[in-house]
Design a protein around this motif. Sequence first.
Motif, mmCIF file in Angstrom:
data_model
loop_
_atom_site.group_PDB
_atom_site.id
_atom_site.type_symbol
_atom_site.label_atom_id
_atom_site.label_comp_id
_atom_site.label_asym_id
_atom_site.label_seq_id
_atom_site.Cartn_x
_atom_site.Cartn_y
_atom_site.Cartn_z
ATOM 1 N N ASP A 220 14.126 2.251 -3.905
ATOM 2 C CA ASP A 220 13.156 3.413 -3.571
ATOM 3 C C ASP A 220 13.846 4.247 -2.316
ATOM 4 O O ASP A 220 13.652 3.387 -1.306
ATOM 5 C CB ASP A 220 11.739 2.779 -3.100
ATOM 6 C CG ASP A 220 10.678 4.236 -3.170
ATOM 7 O OD1 ASP A 220 11.093 5.032 -2.967
ATOM 8 O OD2 ASP A 220 9.456 3.756 -3.553
ATOM 9 N N GLU A 222 13.331 6.993 -1.159
ATOM 10 C CA GLU A 222 12.014 7.572 -0.230
ATOM 11 C C GLU A 222 11.558 6.676 0.826
ATOM 12 O O GLU A 222 11.298 7.155 1.791
ATOM 13 C CB GLU A 222 11.204 8.377 -0.995
ATOM 14 C CG GLU A 222 11.918 9.383 -1.822
ATOM 15 C CD GLU A 222 10.671 10.110 -2.782
ATOM 16 O OE1 GLU A 222 9.267 9.726 -2.725
ATOM 17 O OE2 GLU A 222 10.993 11.163 -3.155
ATOM 18 N N GLU A 223 11.365 5.481 0.122
ATOM 19 C CA GLU A 223 10.607 4.520 1.200
ATOM 20 C C GLU A 223 11.601 4.147 2.187
ATOM 21 O O GLU A 223 11.256 3.718 3.309
ATOM 22 C CB GLU A 223 10.413 3.249 0.361
ATOM 23 C CG GLU A 223 8.912 3.299 -0.453
ATOM 24 C CD GLU A 223 7.729 3.467 0.255
ATOM 25 O OE1 GLU A 223 7.439 2.685 1.558
ATOM 26 O OE2 GLU A 223 7.014 4.794 0.217
ATOM 27 N N ILE A 225 13.884 6.014 3.625
ATOM 28 C CA ILE A 225 13.869 7.170 4.349
ATOM 29 C C ILE A 225 12.764 7.032 5.315
ATOM 30 O O ILE A 225 12.739 7.150 6.512
ATOM 31 C CB ILE A 225 14.240 8.439 3.726
ATOM 32 C CG1 ILE A 225 15.487 8.367 2.934
ATOM 33 C CG2 ILE A 225 14.062 9.486 4.806
ATOM 34 C CD1 ILE A 225 15.772 9.537 2.036
ATOM 35 N N LYS A 226 11.566 6.740 4.827
ATOM 36 C CA LYS A 226 10.418 6.896 5.567
ATOM 37 C C LYS A 226 10.326 5.698 6.690
ATOM 38 O O LYS A 226 10.075 6.070 7.858
ATOM 39 C CB LYS A 226 9.210 6.690 4.575
ATOM 40 C CG LYS A 226 7.834 6.739 5.275
ATOM 41 C CD LYS A 226 6.921 6.579 4.135
ATOM 42 C CE LYS A 226 6.653 5.209 3.828
ATOM 43 N NZ LYS A 226 5.394 5.022 2.822
ATOM 44 N N PHE A 227 10.798 4.440 6.536
ATOM 45 C CA PHE A 227 10.727 3.482 7.413
ATOM 46 C C PHE A 227 11.741 3.658 8.236
ATOM 47 O O PHE A 227 11.477 3.401 9.306
ATOM 48 C CB PHE A 227 11.015 2.072 6.584
ATOM 49 C CG PHE A 227 9.920 1.476 5.910
ATOM 50 C CD1 PHE A 227 9.733 1.400 4.438
ATOM 51 C CD2 PHE A 227 8.935 0.811 6.776
ATOM 52 C CE1 PHE A 227 8.549 0.987 3.784
ATOM 53 C CE2 PHE A 227 7.636 0.084 6.101
ATOM 54 C CZ PHE A 227 7.458 0.286 4.570
ATOM 55 N N THR A 228 13.001 4.234 7.719
ATOM 56 C CA THR A 228 13.790 4.328 8.921
ATOM 57 C C THR A 228 13.725 5.225 9.947
ATOM 58 O O THR A 228 13.824 5.312 11.299
ATOM 59 C CB THR A 228 15.265 4.835 8.356
ATOM 60 O OG1 THR A 228 15.650 3.554 7.115
ATOM 61 C CG2 THR A 228 16.542 4.889 9.354
ATOM 62 N N LYS A 229 12.990 6.334 9.424
ATOM 63 C CA LYS A 229 12.466 7.531 10.213
ATOM 64 C C LYS A 229 11.480 7.125 11.310
ATOM 65 O O LYS A 229 11.467 7.878 12.467
ATOM 66 C CB LYS A 229 12.218 8.732 9.455
ATOM 67 C CG LYS A 229 13.400 9.500 8.791
ATOM 68 C CD LYS A 229 12.821 10.706 7.880
ATOM 69 C CE LYS A 229 12.118 11.719 8.619
ATOM 70 N NZ LYS A 229 11.804 12.710 7.911
ATOM 71 N N LYS A 230 10.785 6.283 10.945
ATOM 72 C CA LYS A 230 9.672 5.624 11.812
ATOM 73 C C LYS A 230 10.244 4.751 13.159
ATOM 74 O O LYS A 230 9.621 4.926 13.930
ATOM 75 C CB LYS A 230 8.611 4.803 11.069
ATOM 76 C CG LYS A 230 7.822 5.592 10.020
ATOM 77 C CD LYS A 230 6.759 4.522 9.327
ATOM 78 C CE LYS A 230 5.791 5.352 8.564
ATOM 79 N NZ LYS A 230 4.843 4.346 7.680
#
Length: 234
Positions: A220, A222-223, A225-230
Amino acid sequence: MGLFFFFIGIYLSIKTFKQFRSNQEVLTTDHSNLGVYNNVRNPYYSSVFLISSGILLMTSNFLSFLIIGVNWLILTLVIITVKEAKYSNKSDTNYLKHVLRVNRLIPWFNQYFEINAFNSKDQIYLEQAGDFLNKELIAPVMGIYSLSLPKLFWFRKGVCFVSEQGISFYSYDVFRGHYGQLIAFDKISSFVYGRGTLGYSLKIHASNTSINLYFIKKGDVEEFIKFTKKRIKV
């Protein structure tokens, strides 16, 4: 090669003409996701480009390649300034998704690229990664990993994932054995992600290393990327 492009252009123009006359969606909306419009946003312009390119290639002139490039540039500018300009201020989410997915003149190969789920063999690989690095795998993705620094032109197939401490990579093969690397979040100076011609890619730059993950085909993204950006501070 010239004849091939020429006849493909003729075929595309006929298909586009037939669809335009028979498909009500094409007549009543700004765009269509059906038929030839699912492969390229402006099939009429594409057919003109293919036919003209085929004729130029049949001349067997070296300058033909330069003229083809100029031809592509002119058609692209015409599409942007004439056709797409009137849609640029519209908040049509369907059109925006169509623009992101389908190219305006030449089909993107990546629009046919799909991310697959991990199979049973991959699950064993993921368990090995967690055991070797002693970390919980968050949003793992699988692709081709390359390391720019300190090793130049170094490639391995493996899995990249987010952990509580940073971004980790794991790889294993019978010749080189296990390999793992962790980049702490506070060391990351830039994080670039996108979808190129050959699929999704991730690029991570830190103070002492620079790594890239290409041809991501499983997981995944998108997941990830989302976790990393946080967690990163860039």
